[in-house]
Design an enzyme around this catalytic site. Structure first.
Site, PDB file in Angstrom:
ATOM      1  N   HIS A  23       1.730   1.998  -3.619  1.00 31.61           N
ATOM      2  CA  HIS A  23       0.653   2.697  -4.337  1.00 31.61           C
ATOM      3  C   HIS A  23       0.641   4.179  -3.941  1.00 31.61           C
ATOM      4  O   HIS A  23       0.555   5.065  -4.785  1.00 31.61           O
ATOM      5  CB  HIS A  23      -0.720   2.122  -3.948  1.00 31.61           C
ATOM      6  CG  HIS A  23      -1.061   0.826  -4.617  1.00 31.61           C
ATOM      7  ND1 HIS A  23      -1.090   0.687  -5.981  1.00 31.61           N
ATOM      8  CD2 HIS A  23      -1.420  -0.377  -4.107  1.00 31.61           C
ATOM      9  CE1 HIS A  23      -1.453  -0.558  -6.279  1.00 31.61           C
ATOM     10  NE2 HIS A  23      -1.655  -1.231  -5.157  1.00 31.61           N
TER      11      HIS A  23
ATOM     12  N   GLU B 292       0.833  -1.209   0.000  1.00 31.26           N
ATOM     13  CA  GLU B 292       0.000   0.000   0.000  1.00 31.26           C
ATOM     14  C   GLU B 292       0.868   1.260   0.000  1.00 31.26           C
ATOM     15  O   GLU B 292       0.517   2.253  -0.647  1.00 31.26           O
ATOM     16  CB  GLU B 292      -0.953   0.014   1.202  1.00 31.26           C
ATOM     17  CG  GLU B 292      -1.959  -1.139   1.244  1.00 31.26           C
ATOM     18  CD  GLU B 292      -2.757  -1.317  -0.047  1.00 31.26           C
ATOM     19  OE1 GLU B 292      -3.039  -0.320  -0.734  1.00 31.26           O
ATOM     20  OE2 GLU B 292      -3.077  -2.472  -0.390  1.00 31.26           O
TER      21      GLU B 292
HETATM   22 ZN    ZN Z   1      -2.487  -3.162  -4.914  1.00 29.59          ZN
END
Ligand code: ZN
Length: 276
Positions: free
Chosen positions: A56, A53
């Site tokens: 991202h 995460e």
């Molecule tokens: Zn992902």
């Protein structure tokens, strides 16, 4: 439905008022499903999710023109172990080639971080890969965003199944065009992935601090990501949060739902855990 969920959230924490925090929790539940806090996750999986995460998020903030990061979490919800949520600032009415390319890089941020930190991949990026590939294929086949293949619609038709037999798929283009399309889709995907890899490598220290913040707080918001980007230490988030809490909330009175009459806590509702 959203307001109802928010009211239930507030009621659960014995509040007399609805705050933005309650709407935030309600929104997450409506969009992504309930939190699965009872799910048993190994420390290793938790760490991997945090880096995924964080990848991202980092790519999301480093590429200009993407929707701002709203929230990042490693609390499992629905089918996902973690989530990076973006929110558009205005209604999105059109979508440019650059935006599509940027979005593909963002989708690969998670996998790029896994590769950098672990030199290995998990199956957790399957959905990212699928969505990125669909986007690249639409760019080439529907939106005329490939210079090589031009502004043509390359359509596929599925034949109806007749008495258990299908005549197979037919397409409006030749076999050699099909190969060119595949090559263009691969090129777009590879470029998006390369952009993501470049960003997580160059900003590895920030990737690290976002991941550490996620492991410590489980959920961080867009403003906190920005602070980490500006060099704030992970431990300092706690301080910023307690300062914000002293400022109080919106204090929207709840009507139509009976809340605990004797609320011993702060009427503004500074109760409950900080993390969503
Ligand atoms: Zn992902």
């Amino acid at each position: 439905n959203l307001v109802n969920e928010a009211a239930l959230c507030a009621a659960r924490s014995d509040k007399k008022y609805l705050e933005m925090e309650d709407f935030e929790k309600a929104k997450d539940k409506v969009i992504m499903g309930s939190e699965r806090r009872s799910m048993v996750i190994s420390e290793e999986d938790r760490k991997m999710t945090a880096y995924h995460e964080a990848g991202h998020t980092l790519v999301g903030v480093m590429i200009p023109g993407l929707d701002p990061i709203h929230k990042v979490t490693i609390i499992p919800r629905g089918m996902a172990l973690g989530l990076t949520q973006t929110l558009p600032e205005k209604d999105q009415l059109s979508f440019s080639k650059t935006q599509a390319e940027n979005w593909i890089a963002f989708a690969f941020g998670g996998r790029a971080a896994e590769e950098l930190i672990y030199k290995d991949f998990t199956a957790g990026a399957a959905n990212d890969i699928k969505r990125a590939t669909q986007m690249a294929r639409r760019m080439v086949c529907e939106w005329g965003m490939s210079e090589k293949l031009g502004a043509l619609a390359y359509e596929k038709h599925e034949s109806p199944v007749f008495m258990g037999m299908s005549a197979g798929n037919t397409k409006d283009y030749s076999e050699s065009k099909a190969q060119e399309i595949d090559a263009e889709v691969s090129r777009i995907i590879n470029e998006g992935y390369a952009t993501a890899v470049k960003i997580v490598k160059e900003k590895k220290d920030i990737l690290e601090s976002i991941a550490q913040a996620l492991l410590q707080y489980e959920t961080i918001d867009g403003a906190e990501v920005q602070m980490l980007l500006n060099g704030m230490k992970v431990e300092e988030i706690e301080k910023v949060r307690s300062n914000k809490k002293d400022g109080g909330g919106l204090g929207i009175p709840v009507t139509g739902i009976t809340l605990a009459p004797d609320n011993k806590k702060d009427p503004v509702g500074n109760s409950g855990p900080v993390t969503a």
